[in-house]
Design an enzyme around this catalytic site. Structure first.
Site, mmCIF file in Angstrom:
data_model
loop_
_atom_site.group_PDB
_atom_site.id
_atom_site.type_symbol
_atom_site.label_atom_id
_atom_site.label_comp_id
_atom_site.label_asym_id
_atom_site.label_seq_id
_atom_site.Cartn_x
_atom_site.Cartn_y
_atom_site.Cartn_z
ATOM 1 N N ASP A 61 -29.734 -62.054 -54.381
ATOM 2 C CA ASP A 61 -28.670 -62.999 -54.029
ATOM 3 C C ASP A 61 -28.325 -63.781 -55.287
ATOM 4 O OD1 ASP A 61 -30.832 -64.896 -54.104
ATOM 5 O OD2 ASP A 61 -31.031 -64.832 -51.933
ATOM 6 N N GLU B 174 -34.420 -58.223 -53.494
ATOM 7 C CA GLU B 174 -34.062 -59.443 -52.755
ATOM 8 C C GLU B 174 -32.859 -60.122 -53.392
ATOM 9 O OE1 GLU B 174 -37.445 -61.992 -51.988
ATOM 10 O OE2 GLU B 174 -38.847 -60.288 -51.949
ATOM 11 N N GLU C 176 -45.672 -61.323 -55.625
ATOM 12 C CA GLU C 176 -45.686 -62.509 -56.491
ATOM 13 C C GLU C 176 -47.074 -62.845 -57.051
ATOM 14 O OE1 GLU C 176 -43.782 -65.542 -54.129
ATOM 15 O OE2 GLU C 176 -41.942 -64.373 -53.918
ATOM 16 N N HIS D 66 -33.500 -63.081 -57.197
ATOM 17 C CA HIS D 66 -32.894 -64.311 -56.669
ATOM 18 C C HIS D 66 -32.279 -65.027 -57.876
ATOM 19 C CE1 HIS D 66 -34.455 -63.789 -52.681
ATOM 20 N NE2 HIS D 66 -35.701 -63.695 -53.129
ATOM 21 N N ASN E 144 -44.161 -56.585 -56.045
ATOM 22 C CA ASN E 144 -42.862 -57.254 -55.969
ATOM 23 C C ASN E 144 -42.986 -58.664 -56.539
ATOM 24 O OD1 ASN E 144 -40.085 -57.166 -54.850
ATOM 25 N ND2 ASN E 144 -40.800 -58.721 -53.420
#
Length: 455
Positions: A270, A268, A163, A240, A204
């Site tokens: 979801d 990641e 990030e 996300h 990432n």
């Protein structure tokens, strides 16, 4: 996948895992799910990885069985972050990280290390310290050398830098950027390569799934790093996502990074929704999981998709986004949701729904009625010799009735058509047994009893 493990060991571990998984499935899984190949086999047939973030202390029982059976990549959710492994300077805790790596090796899985250099979840001694650039540089180099070196040859990839960007594509103001400048990223990657030359090294970030200012900043960074000869093997798109907001440019974005000569992983995934989860929302979520995984499958250099926790009981969403949840492929009781089947179809598998046994039926009744309201009740019953592991019933109202609040089932109504499915705790109907659910509704003029069908 790792190449350091011998082929014989891999085959034996895979055989043992498959036998154990089959035995567990015969005992515990619903009939429709037990017949399906695990996600990891479907992914392997496509040349892809399918992973999940895990909590090490939970890798037993049903949680551990699903994690081992369905996935061929594991990511420690928190166990390898700096604040977890060195909470006090010079004092280390590797217990959970070791547990996850050991579990992965026992189940022939790769591990994605997460994460080495980040602005969050750092120990207070580091975050609150006063460091010169030289001291900060040494701290970062030493941390990477120690942690990556500990697992040298055992981890397939690392999220080295996590990030680094703001939403507008500028660099995030962090301990690392403010202390070392933008080149902290190149320094971290170089240190990680020295500590384990075989591990794939990633940057990432989140909100970089589609083509936008942030993903373009990441693209330009990777292009620059490669031009300078800095070791960079891939980018991680966290994904996300929010129901109804999957970027339309996802596959295009994956492809443009791949065209730079780096791998891409969805790291990641979801897809959260506003609660309560309805049948319609879960159906849309299934479609969107399918779309995200298909975007990865379509690009050769997209290597894997990792979900950020496979069960809603282990998801970070409800604590971070109050009122939202149901973001993962399994519900709180480890039952596969429609989202799971979306992953299956995206990986080229088929979803086989069990036929409704001839000896099972549903009966609708009006328990009470008043003015413009009423309470409805539906009982699902199976005769001796028939049973259900899950159920769904439906009917069409003929006089304008409307379903309101339901209990012991999830009900949706579109026009005059109503569909209700079991709750997570009452899908099973035993031989000779029954379950019931109810709802409040409204009516006007008349309230005839509709015919109910199962399927």
């Amino acid at each position: 996948m790792r190449t350091s493990r011998s082929p014989l060991r891999s085959r034996l571990a895979r055989l043992f895992t498959g036998v154990a998984a089959l035995a567990a499935l015969l005992v515990a899984a619903p009939a429709a799910h037990a017949a399906d190949p695990p996600l990891r086999d479907l992914a392997a047939a496509k040349g892809k990885g399918i992973g999940t973030a895990v909590t090490g202390s939970k890798l037993t029982g049903t949680y551990g069985e699903i994690a081992g059976r369905e996935f061929n990549w594991l990511t420690p959710g928190n166990a390898m972050k700096w604040g977890s492994v060195e909470p006090t300077r010079g004092t280390f805790n590797w217990t959970e990280a070791d547990q996850i790596v050991d579990f992965a090796e026992a189940h022939d899985q790769d591990v994605r290390g997460h994460t080495l250099v980040w602005h969050s979840q750092n120990p207070s001694w580091l975050a609150n310290g006063t460091w010169t650039p030289a001291q900060l540089s040494q701290l970062m180099n030493d941390h990477i050398a120690l942690e990556v070196g500990r697992y040298k040859g055992r981890l397939a990839a690392w999220d080295v830098v996590n990030e680094p960007f703001n939403e507008d594509g500028t660099y995030r103001q962090t301990l690392w950027y403010n202390g070392l400048g933008a080149d902290y990223i190149a320094q971290a990657l170089t240190a990680a390569r020295a500590a384990d030359p075989a591990a794939k090294l990633y940057i990432n970030d989140y909100n970089v799934e589609g083509v936008n200012a942030k993903s373009t900043a990441l693209y330009n960074l990777v292009r620059d790093l490669k031009a300078r000869g800095v070791p960079i093997d891939g980018v991680g798109l966290q994904a996300h996502l929010i129901l109804g907001q999957v970027p339309s440019t996802l596959q295009q974005n994956i492809q443009r990074f791949a065209d730079l000569g780096v791998d891409v992983a969805i790291t990641e995934l979801d897809i959260r929704m506003q609660l309560p989860a309805t049948e319609a929302k879960l159906a849309q979520q299934r479609t969107e999981y399918d779309a995200v995984v298909k975007a990865c499958v379509a690009v050769t250099r997209c290597t894997a998709v990792t979900v950020w926790g496979f069960t809603d009981s282990d998801s970070w969403i409800p604590d971070t986004f109050p009122g939202q949840g149901a973001a993962t492929p399994y519900d709180e009781n480890y039952a596969p949701k429609p989202a799971y089947h979306g992953i299956v179809t995206a990986l080229g598998g088929t979803v086989t729904e069990p036929p409704v046994p001839a000896g099972c039926s549903a009966v609708y009744s009006v328990a009470s009625q008043w003015n413009t309201g009423f309470t409805g009740n539906v009982t699902i019953r199976c005769a001796a010799g028939s049973s259900l592991s899950s159920w769904r019933v439906g009917w069409t109202f003929g006089a304008g009735q409307q379903v309101g609040q339901a209990w012991n089932a999830t009900c949706t109504q579109t026009g005059t058509t109503v569909s209700c499915a079991n709750a997570s705790w009452n899908g099973g109907v035993s031989s000779g047994g029954s379950v019931s659910f109810g709802f409040n509704g409204t009516w006007s003029g008349s309230n005839p009893v509709p015919n109910v069908t199962m399927g």
